[in-house]
Design a protein around this motif. Structure first.
Motif, PDB file in Angstrom:
ATOM      1  N   ARG A  47     -12.180  -3.047  -3.452  1.00  7.08           N
ATOM      2  CA  ARG A  47     -11.939  -1.616  -3.582  1.00  7.08           C
ATOM      3  C   ARG A  47     -12.769  -1.050  -4.731  1.00  7.08           C
ATOM      4  O   ARG A  47     -12.773  -1.605  -5.826  1.00  7.08           O
ATOM      5  CB  ARG A  47     -10.459  -1.331  -3.859  1.00  7.08           C
ATOM      6  CG  ARG A  47      -9.544  -1.628  -2.685  1.00  7.08           C
ATOM      7  CD  ARG A  47      -8.089  -1.463  -3.070  1.00  7.08           C
ATOM      8  NE  ARG A  47      -7.232  -1.758  -1.930  1.00  7.08           N
ATOM      9  CZ  ARG A  47      -6.405  -0.882  -1.359  1.00  7.08           C
ATOM     10  NH1 ARG A  47      -6.317   0.346  -1.853  1.00  7.08           N
ATOM     11  NH2 ARG A  47      -5.669  -1.206  -0.323  1.00  7.08           N
ATOM     12  N   ASP A  81      -9.918   8.403  -4.605  1.00  5.26           N
ATOM     13  CA  ASP A  81     -10.045   7.677  -3.341  1.00  5.26           C
ATOM     14  C   ASP A  81     -10.379   6.217  -3.602  1.00  5.26           C
ATOM     15  O   ASP A  81     -11.200   5.906  -4.476  1.00  5.26           O
ATOM     16  CB  ASP A  81     -11.166   8.286  -2.483  1.00  5.26           C
ATOM     17  CG  ASP A  81     -10.807   9.654  -1.961  1.00  5.26           C
ATOM     18  OD1 ASP A  81      -9.906   9.742  -1.112  1.00  5.26           O
ATOM     19  OD2 ASP A  81     -11.431  10.648  -2.398  1.00  5.26           O
ATOM     20  N   HIS A  82      -9.743   5.322  -2.862  1.00  6.68           N
ATOM     21  CA  HIS A  82     -10.126   3.917  -2.848  1.00  6.68           C
ATOM     22  C   HIS A  82     -11.056   3.711  -1.652  1.00  6.68           C
ATOM     23  O   HIS A  82     -10.677   3.984  -0.511  1.00  6.68           O
ATOM     24  CB  HIS A  82      -8.904   3.016  -2.715  1.00  6.68           C
ATOM     25  CG  HIS A  82      -8.137   2.876  -3.990  1.00  6.68           C
ATOM     26  ND1 HIS A  82      -7.093   1.984  -4.138  1.00  6.68           N
ATOM     27  CD2 HIS A  82      -8.260   3.496  -5.190  1.00  6.68           C
ATOM     28  CE1 HIS A  82      -6.602   2.070  -5.368  1.00  6.68           C
ATOM     29  NE2 HIS A  82      -7.299   3.000  -6.008  1.00  6.68           N
ATOM     30  N   ARG A 117       1.099   4.057  -2.902  1.00  5.20           N
ATOM     31  CA  ARG A 117       0.899   5.486  -2.674  1.00  5.20           C
ATOM     32  C   ARG A 117       2.070   6.292  -3.212  1.00  5.20           C
ATOM     33  O   ARG A 117       1.890   7.333  -3.829  1.00  5.20           O
ATOM     34  CB  ARG A 117       0.714   5.769  -1.191  1.00  5.20           C
ATOM     35  CG  ARG A 117      -0.686   5.519  -0.686  1.00  5.20           C
ATOM     36  CD  ARG A 117      -0.918   6.261   0.614  1.00  5.20           C
ATOM     37  NE  ARG A 117      -0.047   5.787   1.682  1.00  5.20           N
ATOM     38  CZ  ARG A 117      -0.369   4.816   2.517  1.00  5.20           C
ATOM     39  NH1 ARG A 117      -1.520   4.216   2.417  1.00  5.20           N
ATOM     40  NH2 ARG A 117       0.463   4.445   3.469  1.00  5.20           N
ATOM     41  N   ILE A 119     -12.638   0.991   0.545  1.00  2.00           N
ATOM     42  CA  ILE A 119     -12.299  -0.402   0.810  1.00  2.00           C
ATOM     43  C   ILE A 119     -13.367  -1.048   1.682  1.00  2.00           C
ATOM     44  O   ILE A 119     -13.652  -0.573   2.786  1.00  2.00           O
ATOM     45  CB  ILE A 119     -10.915  -0.508   1.488  1.00  2.00           C
ATOM     46  CG1 ILE A 119      -9.866   0.266   0.674  1.00  2.00           C
ATOM     47  CG2 ILE A 119     -10.501  -1.967   1.640  1.00  2.00           C
ATOM     48  CD1 ILE A 119      -8.535   0.420   1.375  1.00  2.00           C
ATOM     49  N   THR A 151     -13.359   1.823   4.595  1.00  2.00           N
ATOM     50  CA  THR A 151     -12.129   2.592   4.764  1.00  2.00           C
ATOM     51  C   THR A 151     -11.879   3.429   3.519  1.00  2.00           C
ATOM     52  O   THR A 151     -11.959   2.930   2.390  1.00  2.00           O
ATOM     53  CB  THR A 151     -10.924   1.655   4.988  1.00  2.00           C
ATOM     54  OG1 THR A 151     -11.178   0.832   6.122  1.00  2.00           O
ATOM     55  CG2 THR A 151      -9.646   2.446   5.196  1.00  2.00           C
ATOM     56  N   TRP A 152     -11.566   4.716   3.719  1.00  2.00           N
ATOM     57  CA  TRP A 152     -11.206   5.608   2.620  1.00  2.00           C
ATOM     58  C   TRP A 152      -9.689   5.741   2.563  1.00  2.00           C
ATOM     59  O   TRP A 152      -9.048   6.002   3.580  1.00  2.00           O
ATOM     60  CB  TRP A 152     -11.819   6.991   2.820  1.00  2.00           C
ATOM     61  CG  TRP A 152     -13.289   7.060   2.532  1.00  2.00           C
ATOM     62  CD1 TRP A 152     -14.281   6.362   3.146  1.00  2.00           C
ATOM     63  CD2 TRP A 152     -13.926   7.893   1.554  1.00  2.00           C
ATOM     64  NE1 TRP A 152     -15.502   6.695   2.624  1.00  2.00           N
ATOM     65  CE2 TRP A 152     -15.322   7.637   1.634  1.00  2.00           C
ATOM     66  CE3 TRP A 152     -13.476   8.823   0.626  1.00  2.00           C
ATOM     67  CZ2 TRP A 152     -16.246   8.281   0.819  1.00  2.00           C
ATOM     68  CZ3 TRP A 152     -14.388   9.467  -0.181  1.00  2.00           C
ATOM     69  CH2 TRP A 152     -15.762   9.201  -0.089  1.00  2.00           C
ATOM     70  N   GLU A 153      -9.148   5.566   1.382  1.00  2.00           N
ATOM     71  CA  GLU A 153      -7.706   5.695   1.206  1.00  2.00           C
ATOM     72  C   GLU A 153      -7.433   6.617   0.020  1.00  2.00           C
ATOM     73  O   GLU A 153      -7.760   6.290  -1.120  1.00  2.00           O
ATOM     74  CB  GLU A 153      -7.082   4.308   0.959  1.00  2.00           C
ATOM     75  CG  GLU A 153      -5.573   4.339   0.852  1.00  2.00           C
ATOM     76  CD  GLU A 153      -5.006   2.935   0.645  1.00  2.00           C
ATOM     77  OE1 GLU A 153      -4.606   2.316   1.643  1.00  2.00           O
ATOM     78  OE2 GLU A 153      -4.996   2.458  -0.506  1.00  2.00           O
ATOM     79  N   ARG A 154      -6.843   7.787   0.282  1.00  2.00           N
ATOM     80  CA  ARG A 154      -6.508   8.734  -0.782  1.00  2.00           C
ATOM     81  C   ARG A 154      -5.221   8.268  -1.461  1.00  2.00           C
ATOM     82  O   ARG A 154      -4.176   8.203  -0.832  1.00  2.00           O
ATOM     83  CB  ARG A 154      -6.354  10.128  -0.194  1.00  2.00           C
ATOM     84  CG  ARG A 154      -5.903  11.223  -1.165  1.00  2.00           C
ATOM     85  CD  ARG A 154      -6.824  11.392  -2.368  1.00  2.00           C
ATOM     86  NE  ARG A 154      -8.176  11.743  -2.050  1.00  2.00           N
ATOM     87  CZ  ARG A 154      -8.654  12.988  -2.017  1.00  2.00           C
ATOM     88  NH1 ARG A 154      -7.848  14.004  -2.246  1.00  2.00           N
ATOM     89  NH2 ARG A 154      -9.936  13.204  -1.763  1.00  2.00           N
ATOM     90  N   VAL A 155      -5.304   7.942  -2.753  1.00  2.00           N
ATOM     91  CA  VAL A 155      -4.139   7.420  -3.455  1.00  2.00           C
ATOM     92  C   VAL A 155      -3.546   8.430  -4.428  1.00  2.00           C
ATOM     93  O   VAL A 155      -2.391   8.331  -4.812  1.00  2.00           O
ATOM     94  CB  VAL A 155      -4.486   6.122  -4.220  1.00  2.00           C
ATOM     95  CG1 VAL A 155      -4.836   5.011  -3.253  1.00  2.00           C
ATOM     96  CG2 VAL A 155      -5.616   6.342  -5.211  1.00  2.00           C
ATOM     97  N   ARG A 206       0.834  -1.198   0.000  1.00  2.00           N
ATOM     98  CA  ARG A 206       0.000   0.000   0.000  1.00  2.00           C
ATOM     99  C   ARG A 206       0.871   1.250   0.000  1.00  2.00           C
ATOM    100  O   ARG A 206       0.611   2.208  -0.699  1.00  2.00           O
ATOM    101  CB  ARG A 206      -0.910  -0.015   1.226  1.00  2.00           C
ATOM    102  CG  ARG A 206      -1.968   1.073   1.215  1.00  2.00           C
ATOM    103  CD  ARG A 206      -2.868   0.998   2.442  1.00  2.00           C
ATOM    104  NE  ARG A 206      -3.525  -0.290   2.551  1.00  2.00           N
ATOM    105  CZ  ARG A 206      -3.490  -1.061   3.617  1.00  2.00           C
ATOM    106  NH1 ARG A 206      -2.815  -0.686   4.690  1.00  2.00           N
ATOM    107  NH2 ARG A 206      -4.111  -2.226   3.634  1.00  2.00           N
ATOM    108  N   SER A 207       1.950   1.220   0.805  1.00  2.00           N
ATOM    109  CA  SER A 207       2.850   2.358   0.859  1.00  2.00           C
ATOM    110  C   SER A 207       3.521   2.582  -0.483  1.00  2.00           C
ATOM    111  O   SER A 207       3.660   3.704  -0.966  1.00  2.00           O
ATOM    112  CB  SER A 207       3.895   2.132   1.950  1.00  2.00           C
ATOM    113  OG  SER A 207       4.854   3.157   1.949  1.00  2.00           O
TER     114      SER A 207
END
Length: 534
Positions: A411, A402-403, A43, A405, A393-397, A39-40
């Motif tokens: 996703r 946004d993903h 990003r 999840i 879960t929101w993940e700003r990529v 994930r890191s």
């Protein structure tokens, strides 16, 4: 002929050997990245791929100042602080952006030069709420050149080009907008735009109806004194018709959205090009073979479908209108219900102007990696609010990507948080915006200068003559030459040689249906009067 072998050996990747100090280092190198590591890495790769350009081809994202503009005290070179932008120091860069836009907006510049001496908007105090881009800056500066005083704010929290807002503020236009506003900032900016000491608006130029709604609710005394409203979006026009139907619209309004120059050029051709730009910049998607569903087959939907089909996407349509549905079928698209195909879709695009077109239940059924975006004005088409729940879960990529999840790891890729994709994540063709901006300027001039009694407290469509004039201003760009009717031909068709060449009802009513209506309304003049108010 005897070929001698090369003596120099070129090493290949296969022949390269990586030397490790010990077995433990080799074992560590061979491990796959952990989930967190992937994930890191994702990003970091995503971020580096967007560092070279901003999501709106703008200087906007390069600023590292996270201080809210509301907390700053800024002054332009003239000593004025009656504005609120991200950074007034970006004005010079914004001026260059505006100058570039002017090169492809020759019709609007031509209108500016023709009418500048007459000052047809002298005395007009225009409060505007539109996307603040280089193209709308050309419109604003045209209105100022024609005599208007302007105060401006943004109709979308993500579409403002900060450097352009700074350039406008530097010239003395009171601008209250920046990219990335919060909801609270959005309404604060609108209020600052309207509520100014010693200044009261008498004209409204709106895109989406938020400004009109705010003035109507918060400042009813100001609303009653407004001489006219110009609205360019389907959402805003819908709100105006609701006010009119309820008998609460106390000023005349011009429906620019349903003008030919807006529908056929801005909505169709602009979206045909910008949909691809927005999707490419945010997701790097390859369209060939992708399953795409477009919700709505109006002019925006037609433009999106044409572009996606041309690049090999497999496109289907959802529609409520049987006429638009039949057009989609004749254009080679399947017309389906969203619930029937949602599990197979790679991309879901909304462009209806409605609300909850994509529901939470449908979002739950989407497959992993499905891209969801909106090409309509309002952010109500996708039920984004339902996605802000504890189990997701929101993940700003990336910027504006946004993903979302799900607990099982699925996703869904949401673009611009469900807001307008093209102006939030990319740019739009300047030339097409010139057509809409020229129409808006003429509509303001018409409403402001109309004699009392010409327009009542209702919503009006632009006369065809005005549409034809706007189109004629843009023809020289293509070195196009119109054919002129002879006197005999004009008489045969019952037309004036210089137009208008189509009646006001042309886009909505067939010729056979027209004959039927004439028998009901007795005269064509009576019919046109009735149909000028949609």
């Amino acid at each position: 002929i005897e070929v001698q072998p090369r003596t120099t050996q070129i090493p290949t990747i296969v022949s390269l050997q990586i030397q490790f100090a010990n077995a433990e280092d080799k074992q560590e190198f061979s491990k796959f990245p952990t989930k967190a590591g992937r994930r890191s890495l994702s990003r970091s790769i995503s971020q580096s791929s967007t560092d070279s350009y901003s999501s709106a081809a703008s200087y906007t994202d390069s600023s590292d100042d996270e201080t809210s503009p509301r907390d700053k005290t800024q002054v332009n070179s003239h000593g004025s602080s009656e504005f609120c932008v991200k950074n007034i120091k970006q004005a010079e860069f914004g001026r260059r952006e505006i100058e570039i836009a002017e090169q492809d907006m020759s019709a609007l510049i031509s209108l500016r030069k023709r009418a500048q001496g007459e000052k047809p908007l002298a005395g007009a105090k225009v409060v505007g709420c539109t996307h603040i881009t280089a193209q709308t800056a050309v419109l604003i500066e045209t209105l100022v050149a024609l005599g208007a005083q302007c105060r401006w704010t943004a109709c979308n929290i993500y579409s403002t080009q900060n450097e352009v807002a700074a350039a406008l503020a530097e010239t003395g236009v009171s601008v209250f907008a920046w990219k990335g506003e919060s909801e609270d900032d959005f309404w604060w900016c609108i209020d600052r735009c309207v509520n100014a000491a010693g200044w009261q608006a008498n004209m409204i130029l709106d895109d989406g109806g938020d400004l009109t709604h705010w003035v109507y609710k918060k400042y009813p005394s100001v609303f009653k004194k407004v001489r006219g409203i110009v609205e360019e979006s389907v959402t805003g026009v819908h709100r105006l018709y609701q006010l009119s139907k309820a008998g609460k619209l106390c000023v005349p309004a011009m429906n620019v959205n349903d003008s030919v120059t807006k529908q056929k050029f801005d909505n169709l051709y602009c979206c045909r090009e910008s949909i691809l730009d927005g999707l490419k910049r945010t997701t790097d998607i390859m369209f060939g073979g992708k399953q795409v569903v477009v919700c709505g087959y109006g002019e925006v939907g037609k433009g999106c479908c044409a572009a996606l089909k041309a690049l090999g996407a497999i496109v289907c349509i959802t529609e409520i209108d049987p006429i638009c549905a039949l057009q989609a079928c004749m254009d080679g698209f399947r017309v389906v219900k969203l619930s029937e195909v949602i599990r197979q879709m790679d991309v879901v695009i909304t462009c209806t102007g409605n609300k909850n077109v994509v529901s939470r239940e449908q979002l739950d059924r989407m497959k992993n990696g499905c891209i969801v975006c909106n090409m309509g004005h309002s952010n109500t088409e996708i039920d984004v609010a339902s996605l802000r729940s504890p189990e997701l879960t929101w993940e700003r990529v990336r910027s504006q990507v946004d993903h979302i999840i799900w607990p099982d790891g699925k996703r869904v890729i949401l673009l611009a948080e469900g807001r307008l994709l093209n102006l939030s994540c990319s740019t739009v063709p300047t030339f097409v915006l010139s057509i809409t901006a020229t129409t808006q300027a003429l509509a303001l001039i018409e409403l402001f200068n109309a004699p009392e009694g010409r327009y009542k407290q209702d919503v009006y469509l632009l006369p065809k003559k005005m549409d034809e004039y706007v189109s004629s201003l843009h023809l020289p760009n293509f070195d196009a030459h119109l054919t002129e009717l002879s006197d005999e031909q004009a008489k045969y068709m019952g037309l004036h040689k210089n137009g208008p060449f189509k009646p006001n009802y042309y886009r909505w009513v067939s010729r056979r249906f027209m004959f039927m209506l004439k028998s009901v309304f007795q005269t064509e003049d009576m019919l046109e009067t009735c149909m000028s108010v949609e």
